[in-house]
Design an enzyme around this catalytic site. Structure first.
Site, PDB file in Angstrom:
ATOM      1  N   CYS A 166      38.018  39.674  31.732  1.00  0.00           N
ATOM      2  CA  CYS A 166      39.074  39.205  32.634  1.00  0.00           C
ATOM      3  C   CYS A 166      39.567  37.799  32.287  1.00  0.00           C
ATOM      4  CB  CYS A 166      38.594  39.223  34.079  1.00  0.00           C
ATOM      5  SG  CYS A 166      37.890  40.798  34.616  1.00  0.00           S
TER       6      CYS A 166
ATOM      7  N   HIS B 262      45.395  44.787  38.341  1.00  0.00           N
ATOM      8  CA  HIS B 262      44.487  44.086  37.440  1.00  0.00           C
ATOM      9  C   HIS B 262      44.572  44.636  36.007  1.00  0.00           C
ATOM     10  CE1 HIS B 262      41.231  41.852  35.914  1.00  0.00           C
ATOM     11  NE2 HIS B 262      40.214  42.426  36.522  1.00  0.00           N
TER      12      HIS B 262
END
Length: 386
Positions: free
Chosen positions: A90, A341
């Protein structure tokens, strides 16, 4: 042009819309998704492709190879242009920008494009090779992020564990998610200014107005009660959906700005990357944010924008509690909960969101973009208007 007040010049930025997996961007390979954004950005700042000295791309699901090279060639950059892929899950998109600044500082490049891209819809299926020739290959959803004896929980489990341990109720998580969607819907026209059209999509696809009564009826994806019996479960609303997306910025040295007649729009002032306990990835953004603010003698309330890619509402609330700030200070135009995401791009998208919000602020304004990553990593970046 001198580095007045410090920091590397940021010439421009752009991103794609974010669409849930299986949505409008689902038929695009990573280079088909990212190249139009990159070309749009270069056209926007009127920079020829042969001026670009390097591309640094964050990506988490491209199954190794070198997605950055695919994007560079698809976008029409010179075949001589080096292309580097960064995978810190991430954190990849933000870490790619830090790496790009390192290239400028070392004199390896004068103009660098950096950011992240994730075509989660087209991510390869993964399988472990069998130990024996007569055994089948074993499919898996994600790789290990920490070796034994460290705990390596699933992200949903880790988020639920964090909510339970910190006493972050489902009610509070759901209220945060509802507010994030509301902010994103309210700011949609302003946010659209930073979005490069890709297959005709010019708005983030996921934000919507949500009724509290409906959210309360949504199923829990992880159930938890804390020691007092408080419901700290994660609901669907409090979880950022899997998504596709891409985002880039252009960084340049003062010398390159003069050579190519570039007008900086913002400054990159610094970044901090830190590790923490692998079993608590949701909390790993707190330390780098605090370190970055301390290093630059800033209080969180002095920030004009604080952009966290909030993969989970519990994560965002934990950061607000740790910084002792109200949720109104965080993701003022909606966050990842309302967008989705796209793992390797999420940090870069948060960066673009922060830049857009401070572009026209006074020079002394400051913004932070931050993200936590699987395996116990966190990255925070400090920005300012030019």
């Amino acid at each position: 042009m001198a580095l007045t007040g410090g920091g590397w010049p940021i010439i421009g930025w752009a991103r794609s819309a974010v669409a849930p997996v299986g949505g409008a961007l689902s038929r695009l390979a990573i280079h088909d998704l990212a190249a139009p954004v990159l070309r749009h950005l270069l056209e926007q700042i009127q920079l020829p492709v042969d001026a670009v000295d390097a591309l640094v791309l964050g990506n988490a699901l491209g199954a190794n190879g070198n997605p950055a090279r695919m994007v560079a060639l698809a976008a029409g950059l010179s075949t001589a242009c080096p292309a580097i892929t960064v995978d810190t899950q991430c954190c990849s998109g933000l870490d790619a920008v830090t790496q790009a600044c390192g290239m400028l500082a070392l004199g390896q490049a004068q103009v660098v494009i950096a950011g992240g891209a994730e075509a989660w819809s087209r991510a390869p299926l993964r399988m472990h090779r069998p130990w024996q020739a007569n055994e089948p290959a074993l499919p898996y959803e994600r790789p290990a992020f920490a070796p034994p004896p460290f705990r390596d929980p699933d992200m949903l489990e880790a988020a639920a564990d964090t909510a339970q341990r910190l006493g972050i109720s489902r009610q509070r998580q759901d209220a945060y998610a509802i507010d994030s969607h509301h902010r994103a819907v309210q700011a949609a026209d302003r946010v659209a200014l930073e979005i490069a059209p890709v297959v005709g999509l010019t708005y983030d696809a996921y934000p919507r107005l949500m009724l509290p009564q409906r959210v309360a009826r949504m199923p829990a994806v992880q159930q938890r009660l804390d020691g007092t019996g408080l419901d700290c479960s994660l609901s669907v609303a409090g979880t950022s959906p899997k998504a596709d997306g891409a985002a880039f910025i252009v960084l340049a040295t003062p010398k390159a700005c003069e050579r190519w007649h570039l007008q900086p729009q913002a400054r990159w002032l610094g970044a901090v990357s830190q590790g923490n306990a692998p079993e608590e990835p949701m909390l790993c953004v707190i330390a780098p944010v605090k370190t970055l603010l301390q290093r630059h003698q800033l209080h969180p309330t002095q920030l004009s924008a604080l952009e966290l890619h909030d993969a989970f509402a519990a994560q965002a609330l934990a950061l607000c509690d740790a910084l002792d700030i109200p949720t109104t200070c965080l993701n003022q135009q909606g966050g990842g909960i309302a967008r989705g995401h796209p793992i390797g791009a999420s940090g870069a998208i948060a960066l673009v969101r922060a830049l857009s919000q401070i572009k026209d602020r006074p020079r002394q304004a400051r913004a932070v973009a931050c993200v936590a990553g699987a395996g116990g990593l966190g990255t925070a970046t400090l920005l300012a208007p030019w």
